[in-house]
Design a protein around this motif. Structure first.
Motif, short mmCIF file in Angstrom:
data_model
loop_
_atom_site.label_atom_id
_atom_site.label_comp_id
_atom_site.label_asym_id
_atom_site.label_seq_id
_atom_site.Cartn_x
_atom_site.Cartn_y
_atom_site.Cartn_z
N GLY A 195 -14.30 -5.55 -10.93
CA GLY A 195 -15.65 -5.02 -11.01
C GLY A 195 -16.25 -5.09 -12.38
N ALA A 196 -15.42 -5.02 -13.41
CA ALA A 196 -15.93 -5.06 -14.78
C ALA A 196 -15.74 -6.42 -15.43
CB ALA A 196 -15.24 -3.98 -15.62
N THR A 197 -15.32 -7.43 -14.65
CA THR A 197 -15.11 -8.75 -15.22
C THR A 197 -16.42 -9.39 -15.65
OG1 THR A 197 -13.07 -9.18 -13.99
CG2 THR A 197 -14.32 -11.09 -14.71
N ILE A 198 -17.41 -9.37 -14.75
CA ILE A 198 -18.71 -9.96 -15.06
C ILE A 198 -19.54 -8.92 -15.78
CG2 ILE A 198 -20.71 -11.17 -14.15
CD1 ILE A 198 -18.05 -12.56 -13.61
N MET A 199 -19.81 -9.16 -17.04
CA MET A 199 -20.56 -8.19 -17.83
C MET A 199 -22.02 -8.61 -17.91
SD MET A 199 -17.97 -7.19 -20.90
CE MET A 199 -16.34 -6.52 -20.53
N PRO A 200 -22.94 -7.70 -17.62
CA PRO A 200 -24.37 -8.06 -17.63
C PRO A 200 -24.82 -8.68 -18.94
CG PRO A 200 -24.06 -5.90 -16.63
CD PRO A 200 -22.72 -6.31 -17.18
N HIS A 201 -24.35 -8.14 -20.07
CA HIS A 201 -24.83 -8.67 -21.35
C HIS A 201 -24.37 -10.10 -21.57
CE1 HIS A 201 -20.78 -7.72 -22.85
NE2 HIS A 201 -21.04 -8.46 -23.89
N ALA A 202 -23.24 -10.51 -20.97
CA ALA A 202 -22.79 -11.90 -21.11
C ALA A 202 -23.73 -12.84 -20.36
CB ALA A 202 -21.37 -12.04 -20.57
N ILE A 203 -24.27 -12.38 -19.23
CA ILE A 203 -25.21 -13.19 -18.46
C ILE A 203 -26.51 -13.36 -19.24
CG2 ILE A 203 -26.51 -13.35 -16.30
CD1 ILE A 203 -24.31 -11.64 -15.01
N SER B 244 -20.97 -0.86 -15.01
CA SER B 244 -21.04 -1.20 -13.60
C SER B 244 -22.44 -1.02 -13.03
CB SER B 244 -20.05 -0.33 -12.80
OG SER B 244 -18.73 -0.54 -13.24
N PHE B 245 -23.19 -0.06 -13.57
CA PHE B 245 -24.54 0.17 -13.06
C PHE B 245 -25.45 -1.04 -13.29
CE2 PHE B 245 -23.14 4.60 -13.56
CZ PHE B 245 -23.59 5.15 -12.36
N ASN C 287 -18.16 -2.88 -7.71
CA ASN C 287 -18.59 -1.92 -8.72
C ASN C 287 -18.99 -0.59 -8.09
OD1 ASN C 287 -18.84 -2.96 -11.70
ND2 ASN C 287 -19.26 -4.72 -10.40
N VAL C 288 -19.60 -0.64 -6.91
CA VAL C 288 -19.91 0.61 -6.20
C VAL C 288 -18.61 1.34 -5.84
CG1 VAL C 288 -20.87 1.58 -4.08
CG2 VAL C 288 -22.11 -0.20 -5.30
#
Length: 412
Positions: free
Chosen positions: A207-215, A360-361, A404-405
């Motif tokens: 769930g925490a692998t894909i980080m929004p800031h990396a995108i 996660s949010f 993540n949920v």
């Protein structure tokens, strides 16, 4: 008589040597997968469950490849970052501000984990107090960010790449001293669990692998790197696939190595659920050299990832609010939450966990627009996704959002 230069589309394709110089943005963005939060998760997974969750790390890395490729592809095709495109599409100012607020909160939460990781590493290496270590981490990361802000993108990429090498050496050294039992490693490639706690840890890793800031960051890095390039866009996409593959193979290998070292050396050892405890256990079981290299890798991880996170935060503000804060002020503001936690004696490992929960949010707000934009002909033109790429991306997005949920429900 003068001879006109041939049109750009008739020029010979760039040589392989020239294409190699285009590599780099993915390595910078891929630092997000080597941050202290990932280190803590993988160390805990190996120490508690041995090789059980190797398949989780690999699955998360494969998903990350697709997501990061689409992010870079968006920057190449549109000449804009994901935050910029969102800023153009969200017409109402209050919607843009609300979107910026959640994205900024996520970026700051990520920064907390990275600064704290750097502070722990400096404490392990030089016995610096955690608060002083956090401040030093922030100052060094500011110096790194100055390279990017002054138009030295390639130098910034080289420095971050050098840190990735340090991270790889630091976290993989233990495998040379204590090689894993490869038959047991192979059993960890088969998806299965052992009790509810292993499920929770697996969900945390995935769930925490894909980080929004990396995108957000990768789309901006690709935009900056290839802006004005004479290389054909489809050629750039080919280079980007290679770039993302290199970055994620390195990140995946390091993350698996961390888990394998913990599984082979630290399983059943008390206190290894913290970075300090893991370092102490490595010192006892593998010797001072491996323990020191681990701390050096952790320091490089914190410095590199917090620099990229701060860059992402700056891009988020510029894209959504059309405003840039001077880098020094921005670094001070984003550093304050981490320093406050350290000053008030908050448990560093707990702070890392909480930061991952906050992160996660932000997952849906980055993933859903990315999939929609890259599937749109109006946005991407001829470079839009093929239907099967969009299908895979949609499945990955839904799976990550659900995970993540689930993580949030299990934590609370």
């Amino acid at each position: 008589m003068t001879t006109e230069a041939p049109p750009s589309d008739t020029r010979r394709p760039p040589s392989s040597a020239r294409l190699v110089t285009l590599l780099g943005p993915a390595v910078v963005a891929g630092v997000a997968y080597l941050d202290p939060g990932n280190v803590a998760s993988n160390m805990t997974a190996g120490a508690l469950f041995g090789y059980l969750l190797v398949w989780v790390v690999i699955a998360g890395n494969a998903t990350a490849w697709l997501i990061q490729y689409l992010s870079a592809k968006l920057g190449i095709a549109t000449g804009a970052s994901l935050p910029e495109l969102l800023g153009r599409r969200l017409s109402k100012p209050w919607v843009r501000r609300a979107f910026w607020a959640q994205a900024e909160l996520v970026a700051m939460a990520t920064d907390i984990a990275e600064v704290i990781g750097g502070a722990i590493a400096l404490n392990l290496l030089f016995q610096l107090p955690l608060l002083v270590g956090g401040l030093v981490t922030g100052i060094i990361s500011l110096c790194l960010l100055l390279l990017q802000s002054r138009g030295r993108a390639q130098l910034f990429e080289r420095v971050i790449t050098g840190m990735v090498v340090l991270i790889a050496v630091g976290f993989c050294a233990g495998l040379l001293v204590a090689p894993p039992h490869w038959a047991s490693v192979a059993s960890g490639l088969v998806p299965h669990f052992e009790g509810s706690r292993s499920v929770l840890l697996a969900v945390s890793i995935l769930g925490a692998t894909i980080m929004p800031h990396a995108i957000y960051a990768h789309s901006a890095l690709a935009r900056d790197r290839f802006e004005g390039s004479l290389v054909a866009p489809r050629r750039l996409l080919k280079v980007t696939r290679i770039d993302v593959t290199i970055a994620l193979v390195v990140a995946g290998t390091v993350n698996v190595a961390i888990l394998l070292v913990a599984a082979g050396t630290l399983r059943g050892v008390s206190g290894t659920d913290t970075l300090e405890g893991a370092h102490a256990a490595l010192l006892v079981h593998l010797g001072p050299l491996v323990a020191t290299l681990f701390a050096v890798g952790l320091l490089a991880s914190g410095l590199a990832s917090t620099s990229v996170g701060a860059y992402a935060g700056s891009e988020i503000m510029h894209g959504l609010l059309h405003y840039r804060v001077p880098l020094l002020y921005r670094r001070i503001v984003t550093l304050l939450p981490a320093l406050a936690l350290l000053a008030f004696g908050a448990d560093p490992t707990s702070a890392l966990v909480i930061s991952q929960v906050v992160l996660s949010f932000g997952i849906p707000f980055a993933l859903v627009p990315l999939v929609l934009f890259t599937a749109s002909r109006a946005t991407m033109g001829d470079l839009r996704n093929r239907w099967h790429t969009t299908a895979l991306a949609a499945v990955a997005a839904v799976a990550l959002i659900v995970l993540n949920v689930v993580l949030l429900v299990l934590v609370f």
